[in-house]
Design an enzyme around this catalytic site. Structure first.
Site, PDB file in Angstrom:
ATOM      1  CB  CYS A   1      40.490 -14.266  -9.884  1.00 51.55           C
ATOM      2  SG  CYS A   1      39.931 -15.014  -8.162  1.00 51.55           S
TER       3      CYS A   1
ATOM      4  CG  ASP B   1      45.408 -12.756   0.776  1.00 54.28           C
ATOM      5  OD1 ASP B   1      45.023 -12.609  -0.418  1.00 54.28           O
ATOM      6  OD2 ASP B   1      46.401 -13.376   1.350  1.00 54.28           O
TER       7      ASP B   1
ATOM      8  CG  ASP C   1      44.785 -16.116  -1.937  1.00 54.39           C
ATOM      9  OD1 ASP C   1      44.899 -14.782  -1.960  1.00 54.39           O
ATOM     10  OD2 ASP C   1      43.860 -16.716  -2.133  1.00 54.39           O
TER      11      ASP C   1
END
Length: 348
Positions: A17, A51, A227
């Site tokens: 990420c 998300d 998240d």
């Protein structure tokens, strides 16, 4: 004599990420994009950096759809596939949904990587999806300069149980289910400074599925969930604050850290993404004057397949802690609270 294949991480300019576009750049790009026309069944779109997208199918079902992919942060192809799949499925869980199936996104430098290596990446992803009960039902592949793998992930949730990042309320307790430090450990891996225990901690965290999501969705005391991934704890807490129109207070000593992450960060190991993250949103974050830069780096450190950040009413906090710990999230911690105020993050 057969030439040895290159390490996966040497074929990519970034990994995990940490590949994400910096949040301020992304915001500028999206600001110029045409807005989607209103649709009555689109329950969640791109308005609050949630998300996943959510589409109401009927009175009892809503479809959660997301996509996530990136370049490798480790060299083992099977492990790379596992990490990428767990990370993509995380967005489904974060919305309170149960995954139903996935589609693979595959971009590989054909000629540099063997068919066997590429196959192992896909096998790793499929193994995690099988654990989640969500088959990989198809996908799309291209010949690309850098290795890329991820998923389109789909799930189902009751429309009344959709979790978003925009319903946090003043007084809520903030709980984070995983330890921080993924970006630091992955940077140390690329620098060949990560020992076996560090690699084991990295893999255990990044391949752990965020399965508490659907159970959290059934708890009325849980108000918001997101998240923590590429923008770090500070960045995703700020998205929650902006989505709900509240201030978020984070405790400096609240989060747990992966084995070795603090020592490596103090020794100067950092990711370029943590620097970009802070440059993008630091003006909306207040930190103690004496906070060491390496400690701040850990709070903006990009997490791949990171934990769930949960905003829950105080009376439900203990039940949430018991739930997540019973599901194997031993590093879960209370990391702060939500209070009234302009959207911002304050580290205390």
């Amino acid at each position: 004599m057969t030439q040895a294949e290159p390490r996966l991480t040497t074929l990519a300019h970034g990994g995990g990420c940490g590949c994400k576009i910096a949040p301020d750049v992304l915001q500028s790009i999206l600001a110029g994009a045409p807005q989607a026309a209103p649709f009555a069944n689109l329950m969640v779109g791109a308005e609050t950096s949630d998300d996943a997208a959510v589409w109401r199918l009927n009175d009892d079902q809503a479809l959660v759809a997301t996509t996530d992919f990136f370049m490798p942060m480790v060299d083992d192809p099977f492990d790379f596939g596992r990490i990428a799949a767990a990370n993509a499925l995380s967005d489904v869980y974060a919305m309170g949904a149960t995954p139903i199936f996935a589609l693979a996104i595959v971009g590989m430098p054909i000629g540099k990587l063997s068919v066997q290596t590429i196959g192992r990446i896909l096998e790793g992803g499929a193994s995690v999806c099988a654990t989640a009960g969500a088959p990989v039902a198809g996908g799309h592949s291209i010949d690309s300069v850098e290795p890329i793998y991820g998923l389109v992930a789909l799930g189902l949730v009751h429309p009344d149980r959709v979790l978003t990042n925009r319903r946090a309320q003043p007084g809520d307790v903030l709980i984070l289910t995983k330890a921080l430090g993924v970006g630091v450990l992955s940077a140390a891996f690329k620098q060949e400074r990560l020992d076996g225990a560090g690699y084991a901690a990295l893999m255990a965290s990044t391949t752990q599925l965020n399965t508490p999501g659907p159970r959290l969705a059934a708890m009325p005391e849980v108000h918001a969930v997101t998240d923590v991934t590429g923008f770090g704890l500070l960045g995703h807490a700020l998205e929650m604050a902006r989505g709900a129109g509240v201030a978020v207070e984070l405790e400096l000593t609240g989060p747990a850290y992966l084995s070795g992450a603090e020592d490596l960060a103090a020794a100067g190991v950092r990711t370029g993404a943590s620097v970009r993250n802070w440059a993008a949103y630091g003006q909306a974050v207040t930190t103690p004057a004496a906070l060491p830069e390496w400690r701040r780096d850990l709070l903006s450190d990009p997490q791949t397949s990171g934990g769930l950040l949960i905003a829950v009413a105080p009376e439900g906090a203990e039940a949430v802690m018991q739930l997540v710990q019973s599901l194997g999230f031993a590093s879960a911690r209370r990391v702060g609270r939500v209070r009234e105020g302009a959207p911002s993050v304050v580290v205390v």
